[in-house]
Structures are given as C-alpha cells and as structure tokens.
Scaffold this motif. Sequence first.
Motif, short mmCIF file in Angstrom:
data_model
loop_
_atom_site.label_atom_id
_atom_site.label_comp_id
_atom_site.label_asym_id
_atom_site.label_seq_id
_atom_site.Cartn_x
_atom_site.Cartn_y
_atom_site.Cartn_z
N ARG A 187 1.77 2.57 10.74
CA ARG A 187 1.29 1.60 9.75
C ARG A 187 1.04 3.00 8.43
NH1 ARG A 187 -4.76 -0.16 11.08
NH2 ARG A 187 -5.00 1.83 12.15
N GLN A 188 1.02 2.86 6.99
CA GLN A 188 0.96 3.35 6.38
C GLN A 188 -0.13 2.91 5.07
OE1 GLN A 188 5.03 2.70 4.88
NE2 GLN A 188 5.73 5.10 5.48
N LEU A 189 -0.32 4.01 4.52
CA LEU A 189 -1.38 3.73 3.39
C LEU A 189 -0.67 3.70 1.88
CD1 LEU A 189 -4.64 1.81 2.94
CD2 LEU A 189 -4.84 4.21 2.21
N ILE A 190 -0.84 2.32 1.58
CA ILE A 190 -0.18 2.50 0.19
C ILE A 190 -0.65 2.36 -0.76
CG2 ILE A 190 2.47 1.91 -1.45
CD1 ILE A 190 3.91 1.74 1.13
N VAL A 191 -0.77 2.97 -2.41
CA VAL A 191 -1.35 3.44 -3.53
C VAL A 191 0.05 2.32 -4.27
CG1 VAL A 191 -2.47 4.17 -5.33
CG2 VAL A 191 -2.88 5.00 -2.94
N ALA A 192 -0.77 1.50 -4.64
CA ALA A 192 0.25 0.32 -5.53
C ALA A 192 -1.03 0.49 -7.08
CB ALA A 192 0.32 -0.86 -4.77
N GLU A 193 0.13 -0.51 -7.53
CA GLU A 193 -0.60 -0.61 -9.13
C GLU A 193 -1.84 -1.57 -8.84
OE1 GLU A 193 1.56 -3.11 -12.26
OE2 GLU A 193 3.09 -3.74 -9.90
N ASP A 194 -1.99 -2.49 -8.14
CA ASP A 194 -2.77 -3.26 -7.75
C ASP A 194 -3.66 -3.23 -6.68
OD1 ASP A 194 -1.28 -4.52 -6.24
OD2 ASP A 194 -1.27 -6.91 -6.50
N GLY A 195 -3.85 -2.24 -6.17
CA GLY A 195 -4.78 -1.83 -5.03
C GLY A 195 -4.51 -0.72 -4.27
N LEU A 196 -4.92 -0.72 -3.05
CA LEU A 196 -4.18 -0.36 -1.81
C LEU A 196 -3.39 -1.13 -0.66
CD1 LEU A 196 -7.67 2.64 -1.50
CD2 LEU A 196 -5.30 3.02 -3.02
N TYR A 197 -2.71 -0.48 -0.18
CA TYR A 197 -1.72 -1.52 0.75
C TYR A 197 -2.08 -0.81 2.42
CZ TYR A 197 -1.14 -5.17 -2.48
OH TYR A 197 -1.47 -6.19 -3.40
N ILE A 198 -1.85 -1.81 3.28
CA ILE A 198 -1.40 -1.37 4.49
C ILE A 198 -0.04 -1.89 4.81
CG2 ILE A 198 -2.04 -0.93 7.70
CD1 ILE A 198 -4.74 -1.15 5.93
N ARG A 199 0.94 -1.22 4.83
CA ARG A 199 2.19 -1.16 5.15
C ARG A 199 2.17 -0.90 6.56
NH1 ARG A 199 7.08 0.78 4.99
NH2 ARG A 199 8.97 -0.64 4.92
N SER A 200 3.61 -1.93 7.14
CA SER A 200 3.54 -1.86 8.47
C SER A 200 4.77 -1.88 8.64
CB SER A 200 3.96 -3.32 9.48
OG SER A 200 4.15 -3.65 10.65
N LEU A 201 5.13 -0.72 9.38
CA LEU A 201 6.39 -0.09 9.93
C LEU A 201 7.64 -0.63 10.27
CD1 LEU A 201 4.46 2.62 9.04
CD2 LEU A 201 6.55 4.12 10.23
N ALA A 202 7.37 -1.68 11.16
CA ALA A 202 8.03 -2.72 12.10
C ALA A 202 8.58 -3.67 11.36
CB ALA A 202 7.34 -3.41 13.29
N ASP A 203 7.85 -3.68 10.28
CA ASP A 203 8.93 -5.33 8.89
C ASP A 203 8.57 -5.12 7.86
OD1 ASP A 203 6.35 -5.52 8.97
OD2 ASP A 203 5.76 -7.98 10.11
N GLY A 204 8.25 -4.06 7.37
CA GLY A 204 7.83 -4.13 5.98
C GLY A 204 6.52 -4.70 5.29
N ALA A 205 5.59 -5.05 6.09
CA ALA A 205 4.42 -6.33 5.83
C ALA A 205 3.49 -5.13 4.84
CB ALA A 205 4.38 -7.35 6.63
N ALA B 251 1.96 6.14 -4.06
CA ALA B 251 2.05 6.89 -3.02
C ALA B 251 1.69 6.09 -2.08
CB ALA B 251 0.28 8.19 -3.75
N LEU B 252 1.91 7.67 -0.67
CA LEU B 252 1.93 7.27 0.49
C LEU B 252 0.86 7.52 1.84
CD1 LEU B 252 5.38 5.22 2.14
CD2 LEU B 252 3.78 7.10 3.28
N GLY B 253 0.46 7.36 2.51
CA GLY B 253 0.04 8.23 3.82
C GLY B 253 0.27 7.36 4.74
#
Length: 257
Positions: free
Chosen positions: A68-86, A60-62
């Motif tokens: 920035r995006q918030l991603i729901v992953a198997e091990d936690g919530l991540y903030i993803r940078s749109l600029a470089d995918g970090a 899931a993604l918001g």
Amino acid sequence: MEEVPTSVLSAEQCHLGEGPTYDVTTDTAWWFDIREGRLFEAHLGGGSIRVHALGRMASALGRIDADRQLIVAEDGLYIRSLADGAMTLFCPLDADNHRGKISTLFPGISIPNSICFSPDGATGYFTDTPRAVLYAVPLNPATGLPRGEPEVLLRHTGIGGLDGSVCDADGQIWNACWGASRIDVYSPQGERLRSLSVPAKQASCPAFVGPDLSRLLVTSAWQDMDAAARAADPQAGCTFLLEASARGRAEPDVKLA
C-alpha cells in the motif's frame, strides 16, 4: 555550475512533474504529473515505466508497506493498492472526524514548496515560493509537530525560484530552482554549496534514487510555457537522472494512526 552526467529517465513530458520518491526495497521511483492526474512508476534496474491515471490531481506519495501507498490528492488522503491501483479515501481534506487529522500549521501561504526534514527529524524546511524565502522550523522528532516559529534560513536572489527540496544524509538541502535549469545544494546553515545543471528550465523537485541513493531524480514541467518557450526548451517536462555523487537517504514508511 556543475555539469554532471545526466540521462533522461522518462521522455514523457509532464505538464507539472512533481513529488518524486523512491522505494529502495523494490528499486522503484514514483512521481506525479499533477495537472494531468497521472502517477509514474519506473523500475530503475529493469528500465520499465508505467503511467497510472488517478482521476484527480495528486502531488505526494509515501510507502505504507509492501502492498500500500498513501497519496496526497486535491480532495484528501488516499490509500492506494499496488496490486490493482485501487484508491480508497482515508481522510478528506475538509473533515475532522476521521482517522488521522489535518491541521493548519502556518496560514497565509500561497504556493507552499520545499517541504523536507533533517535526518534527525528535529528541523523542517518549507518555502512560500513567491516570497523567495526558505524557512527552518524546529520540530519535535517524536511527533513531527513544530516546537517554535519558522525562521528565515536563506533568501533566494537572482534567476528562478525555490521549488521542491529534499535533505540528504548530512542534512544538506537539495533544492530545484524553478526557471533556472538547476539544482542548488545548501548547508543546514543556508550556505549554497553546489549548483548542478538540469537540461530543462523548470526543474521542479529532486529525489535520491538507486541502491546507494547517490543518484538524483529530477522532475520538470512545461506549465505556463507558450509554443515559443517550449520550442526553446525541448526537454521541458521530462524526468532526469543526475549522477550527483550524493549521500542520499531513504524515505521512511508512513505510519497510519
């Protein structure tokens, strides 16, 4: 069963396509291949599609903001940078001493699905797919937290099972019927109003897309199919666009604590 105009948005066949969402500010659709740890990015107006390797399963993604995006992953919530995918870990799933909080609301669910919300935020919906029941839960619109216990809205019978869902501007629930090649539309009272054909057996989740949010993006999957089943369902795992004449609504941005 309605046969609405349908096209293939992406012919890249997902092992388990899921979690589609749409950013109306950039005319961009996003979805996941959960099992393969991939994130798809499709600019609908321009037709370009990129696939990002996440290095972990996510579902899931918001949108937080333009960067920035918030991603729901198997091990936690991540903030993803749109600029470089970090990807930066925001909150591990097993920790309670970080910003934000992850809490169990309803225990004993084996395959949670169909999580969506009414336009006024006063009702949430979910299913435990093997139970074939869609539940409605009263919510506090200010916090999103339950104000009562889940109640049975409908019991699914016949072919297929309840998978991903999304609510439109009128509060109708659009549900992907896994194993039945269709999207079912239900009223807030649980009455089935429409059924739209999807050209893959295992439709998994819908999302409203397009400038007027009238089109429906539908993900699908080839998970658990043997060679014969995949040969009989050649578009399994593809991602589709349905001209559904929907009254969709944009997803709200995520507000971080």
